[in-house]
Design a protein around this motif. Structure first.
Motif, PDB file in Angstrom:
ATOM      1  N   ALA A   5    -133.381   1.869 -10.759  1.00 26.50           N
ATOM      2  CA  ALA A   5    -132.121   1.121 -10.760  1.00 26.50           C
ATOM      3  C   ALA A   5    -132.246  -0.087  -9.846  1.00 26.50           C
ATOM      4  CB  ALA A   5    -130.980   2.020 -10.295  1.00 26.50           C
ATOM      5  N   ARG A   6    -131.752  -1.220 -10.316  1.00 25.04           N
ATOM      6  CA  ARG A   6    -131.739  -2.454  -9.518  1.00 25.04           C
ATOM      7  C   ARG A   6    -130.342  -2.821  -9.068  1.00 25.04           C
ATOM      8  NH1 ARG A   6    -135.802  -7.016 -12.015  1.00 25.04           N
ATOM      9  NH2 ARG A   6    -137.466  -6.483 -10.593  1.00 25.04           N
ATOM     10  N   ALA A   7    -129.386  -2.725  -9.976  1.00 23.56           N
ATOM     11  CA  ALA A   7    -128.020  -3.149  -9.675  1.00 23.56           C
ATOM     12  C   ALA A   7    -127.053  -2.417 -10.601  1.00 23.56           C
ATOM     13  CB  ALA A   7    -127.892  -4.664  -9.869  1.00 23.56           C
ATOM     14  N   ARG A   8    -125.814  -2.420 -10.223  1.00 26.63           N
ATOM     15  CA  ARG A   8    -124.772  -1.789 -11.036  1.00 26.63           C
ATOM     16  C   ARG A   8    -124.690  -2.499 -12.390  1.00 26.63           C
ATOM     17  NH1 ARG A   8    -119.915   1.021  -9.383  1.00 26.63           N
ATOM     18  NH2 ARG A   8    -120.690   0.678  -7.288  1.00 26.63           N
ATOM     19  N   GLY A   9    -124.539  -1.693 -13.446  1.00 30.35           N
ATOM     20  CA  GLY A   9    -124.406  -2.252 -14.786  1.00 30.35           C
ATOM     21  C   GLY A   9    -124.940  -1.297 -15.830  1.00 30.35           C
ATOM     22  N   THR A  10    -124.997  -1.765 -17.064  1.00 29.30           N
ATOM     23  CA  THR A  10    -125.482  -0.967 -18.184  1.00 29.30           C
ATOM     24  C   THR A  10    -126.552  -1.750 -18.922  1.00 29.30           C
ATOM     25  OG1 THR A  10    -123.327   0.097 -18.431  1.00 29.30           O
ATOM     26  CG2 THR A  10    -124.805   0.227 -20.307  1.00 29.30           C
ATOM     27  N   SER A  11    -127.614  -1.070 -19.292  1.00 32.31           N
ATOM     28  CA  SER A  11    -128.696  -1.687 -20.047  1.00 32.31           C
ATOM     29  C   SER A  11    -128.959  -0.889 -21.309  1.00 32.31           C
ATOM     30  CB  SER A  11    -129.980  -1.745 -19.216  1.00 32.31           C
ATOM     31  OG  SER A  11    -131.037  -2.267 -19.999  1.00 32.31           O
ATOM     32  N   ALA A  12    -128.843  -1.545 -22.458  1.00 35.24           N
ATOM     33  CA  ALA A  12    -129.246  -0.934 -23.722  1.00 35.24           C
ATOM     34  C   ALA A  12    -130.772  -0.897 -23.776  1.00 35.24           C
ATOM     35  CB  ALA A  12    -128.690  -1.740 -24.885  1.00 35.24           C
ATOM     36  N   LEU A  13    -131.325  -0.023 -24.611  1.00 32.99           N
ATOM     37  CA  LEU A  13    -132.774   0.111 -24.781  1.00 32.99           C
ATOM     38  C   LEU A  13    -133.140   0.041 -26.269  1.00 32.99           C
ATOM     39  CD1 LEU A  13    -133.445   3.078 -22.313  1.00 32.99           C
ATOM     40  CD2 LEU A  13    -133.724   0.638 -21.870  1.00 32.99           C
ATOM     41  N   PRO A  14    -132.897  -1.094 -26.922  1.00 35.89           N
ATOM     42  CA  PRO A  14    -133.211  -1.187 -28.355  1.00 35.89           C
ATOM     43  C   PRO A  14    -134.686  -1.490 -28.611  1.00 35.89           C
ATOM     44  CG  PRO A  14    -132.285  -3.252 -27.617  1.00 35.89           C
ATOM     45  CD  PRO A  14    -132.238  -2.302 -26.425  1.00 35.89           C
ATOM     46  N   PHE A  15    -135.184  -1.006 -29.735  1.00 36.02           N
ATOM     47  CA  PHE A  15    -136.513  -1.377 -30.202  1.00 36.02           C
ATOM     48  C   PHE A  15    -136.452  -2.788 -30.775  1.00 36.02           C
ATOM     49  CE2 PHE A  15    -136.816   3.269 -30.688  1.00 36.02           C
ATOM     50  CZ  PHE A  15    -138.029   3.508 -30.049  1.00 36.02           C
ATOM     51  N   VAL A  16    -137.517  -3.561 -30.564  1.00 38.91           N
ATOM     52  CA  VAL A  16    -137.653  -4.858 -31.223  1.00 38.91           C
ATOM     53  C   VAL A  16    -138.259  -4.573 -32.595  1.00 38.91           C
ATOM     54  CG1 VAL A  16    -138.803  -7.105 -31.167  1.00 38.91           C
ATOM     55  CG2 VAL A  16    -137.989  -6.054 -29.033  1.00 38.91           C
ATOM     56  N   PRO A  17    -137.595  -5.007 -33.689  1.00 38.46           N
ATOM     57  CA  PRO A  17    -138.139  -4.720 -35.017  1.00 38.46           C
ATOM     58  C   PRO A  17    -139.408  -5.510 -35.310  1.00 38.46           C
ATOM     59  CG  PRO A  17    -136.082  -5.968 -35.188  1.00 38.46           C
ATOM     60  CD  PRO A  17    -136.322  -5.702 -33.730  1.00 38.46           C
ATOM     61  N   PHE A  18    -140.276  -4.934 -36.137  1.00 35.93           N
ATOM     62  CA  PHE A  18    -141.516  -5.584 -36.560  1.00 35.93           C
ATOM     63  C   PHE A  18    -141.177  -6.822 -37.380  1.00 35.93           C
ATOM     64  CE2 PHE A  18    -145.092  -5.518 -39.825  1.00 35.93           C
ATOM     65  CZ  PHE A  18    -145.980  -6.203 -39.013  1.00 35.93           C
ATOM     66  N   PHE A  53    -137.758   3.268 -36.708  1.00 37.19           N
ATOM     67  CA  PHE A  53    -137.474   3.180 -35.278  1.00 37.19           C
ATOM     68  C   PHE A  53    -135.968   3.344 -35.143  1.00 37.19           C
ATOM     69  CE2 PHE A  53    -141.682   1.495 -35.503  1.00 37.19           C
ATOM     70  CZ  PHE A  53    -142.260   1.961 -34.343  1.00 37.19           C
ATOM     71  N   PHE A  54    -135.544   4.576 -34.861  1.00 37.25           N
ATOM     72  CA  PHE A  54    -134.143   4.965 -34.900  1.00 37.25           C
ATOM     73  C   PHE A  54    -133.374   4.358 -33.732  1.00 37.25           C
ATOM     74  CE2 PHE A  54    -130.699   7.972 -33.886  1.00 37.25           C
ATOM     75  CZ  PHE A  54    -130.026   7.974 -35.107  1.00 37.25           C
ATOM     76  N   ASP A  55    -132.301   3.647 -34.047  1.00 34.55           N
ATOM     77  CA  ASP A  55    -131.421   3.089 -33.015  1.00 34.55           C
ATOM     78  C   ASP A  55    -130.495   4.191 -32.532  1.00 34.55           C
ATOM     79  OD1 ASP A  55    -129.805   1.671 -31.317  1.00 34.55           O
ATOM     80  OD2 ASP A  55    -128.783   0.559 -32.897  1.00 34.55           O
ATOM     81  N   SER A  56    -130.886   4.818 -31.450  1.00 36.71           N
ATOM     82  CA  SER A  56    -130.108   5.934 -30.915  1.00 36.71           C
ATOM     83  C   SER A  56    -128.950   5.452 -30.048  1.00 36.71           C
ATOM     84  CB  SER A  56    -131.014   6.851 -30.094  1.00 36.71           C
ATOM     85  OG  SER A  56    -131.583   6.132 -29.013  1.00 36.71           O
ATOM     86  N   GLY A  57    -128.809   4.135 -29.929  1.00 34.66           N
ATOM     87  CA  GLY A  57    -127.771   3.609 -29.044  1.00 34.66           C
ATOM     88  C   GLY A  57    -128.074   3.920 -27.592  1.00 34.66           C
ATOM     89  N   ALA A  58    -129.350   4.134 -27.275  1.00 35.07           N
ATOM     90  CA  ALA A  58    -129.742   4.510 -25.918  1.00 35.07           C
ATOM     91  C   ALA A  58    -129.349   3.434 -24.935  1.00 35.07           C
ATOM     92  CB  ALA A  58    -131.241   4.760 -25.849  1.00 35.07           C
ATOM     93  N   SER A  59    -128.731   3.857 -23.838  1.00 36.01           N
ATOM     94  CA  SER A  59    -128.402   2.926 -22.754  1.00 36.01           C
ATOM     95  C   SER A  59    -128.420   3.679 -21.432  1.00 36.01           C
ATOM     96  CB  SER A  59    -127.039   2.264 -22.979  1.00 36.01           C
ATOM     97  OG  SER A  59    -126.016   3.209 -22.898  1.00 36.01           O
ATOM     98  N   ILE A  60    -128.683   2.931 -20.396  1.00 35.32           N
ATOM     99  CA  ILE A  60    -128.711   3.488 -19.045  1.00 35.32           C
ATOM    100  C   ILE A  60    -127.617   2.797 -18.251  1.00 35.32           C
ATOM    101  CG2 ILE A  60    -130.034   3.739 -16.913  1.00 35.32           C
ATOM    102  CD1 ILE A  60    -132.572   3.676 -18.667  1.00 35.32           C
ATOM    103  N   GLU A  61    -126.760   3.599 -17.633  1.00 35.65           N
ATOM    104  CA  GLU A  61    -125.689   3.054 -16.798  1.00 35.65           C
ATOM    105  C   GLU A  61    -126.013   3.328 -15.337  1.00 35.65           C
ATOM    106  OE1 GLU A  61    -120.872   3.214 -16.160  1.00 35.65           O
ATOM    107  OE2 GLU A  61    -121.812   4.609 -17.537  1.00 35.65           O
ATOM    108  N   VAL A  62    -126.029   2.250 -14.546  1.00 37.03           N
ATOM    109  CA  VAL A  62    -126.262   2.368 -13.107  1.00 37.03           C
ATOM    110  C   VAL A  62    -124.890   2.221 -12.433  1.00 37.03           C
ATOM    111  CG1 VAL A  62    -127.402   1.372 -11.091  1.00 37.03           C
ATOM    112  CG2 VAL A  62    -128.585   1.418 -13.313  1.00 37.03           C
ATOM    113  N   THR A  63    -124.502   3.231 -11.670  1.00 35.48           N
ATOM    114  CA  THR A  63    -123.166   3.242 -11.074  1.00 35.48           C
ATOM    115  C   THR A  63    -123.171   3.100  -9.557  1.00 35.48           C
ATOM    116  OG1 THR A  63    -123.201   5.656 -10.976  1.00 35.48           O
ATOM    117  CG2 THR A  63    -122.222   4.640 -12.926  1.00 35.48           C
ATOM    118  N   ARG A  64    -124.311   3.012  -8.945  1.00 35.54           N
ATOM    119  CA  ARG A  64    -124.355   2.985  -7.476  1.00 35.54           C
ATOM    120  C   ARG A  64    -123.947   1.642  -6.917  1.00 35.54           C
ATOM    121  NH1 ARG A  64    -129.228   0.634  -5.078  1.00 35.54           N
ATOM    122  NH2 ARG A  64    -130.324  -0.225  -6.800  1.00 35.54           N
TER     123      ARG A  64
END
Length: 171
Positions: A121-134, A160-171
């Motif tokens: 974690a670097r800073a508060r916020g949310t980051s999606a994790l999408p695949f870049v399509p070929f 490459f399944f878009d699972s809607g993966a995201s990481i939320e940093v709350t600190r």
């Protein structure tokens, strides 16, 4: 981390899943399920927000090593092994390929982890994790794909399944 895994029983699919970690470190798994067509290389490109997360490491889990038949496997990523541009570009590039002019074909049975990405974690916020399509370009290929070099097949059909993966940093 939030995400929706692919439906059970789906085949020829790659997605992002939570791997582990604690504190301000999270390990993300890049998963594959039942890749039925032969491949001898793959490239994974995943975007993230470098203002929210820092990519610390990419670890190959040796899926190609298991079927290389004594040939070596070339693995490279832009987090640790082939430079460190991931945190300036916001894109993780990881690729693996069996070395040799006629590499054997590999498949994936069941579910396997292709690789793991360690984020801090670097800073508060949310980051999606999408695949870049070929991009479909056999001369200058970019994006996530599985391929077979012998006989040449620029792209093995894998979702490459878009699972809607995201990481939320709350600190």
């Amino acid at each position: 981390m939030s995400l929706s895994p692919p439906p059970g029983g789906s085949t020829d699919v790659v997605w992002v899943a939570r791997g582990g970690g604690g504190g301000d470190v999270l390990v993300v798994d890049v998963m594959a399920r039942a890749i039925t067509q032969d491949f001898d290389s793959f490239n994974i490109e995943i975007q993230f927000d470098p203002l929210v997360l820092e990519a610390r490491r990419y670890t190959s889990l040796g899926v190609l090593d298991a079927c290389a038949g004594g040939l070596g496997v070339l693995a490279c990523d832009n987090v640790t092994t082939c430079g460190s541009s991931a945190n300036s570009t916001g894109t993780i590039l990881a690729g693996e390929s069996i070395i040799g002019p006629l590499p054997p074909g590999c498949t994936v049975s069941g579910e396997q982890v292709l690789g793991q990405i360690t984020f801090r974690a670097r800073a508060r916020g949310t980051s999606a994790l999408p695949f870049v399509p070929f991009n479909g370009d056999p001369v200058d290929p970019q994006g996530s794909r599985f391929a077979r070099r012998a006989p040449p097949e620029p792209e093995v059909p894998v979702l490459f399944f878009d699972s809607g993966a995201s990481i939320e940093v709350t600190r």
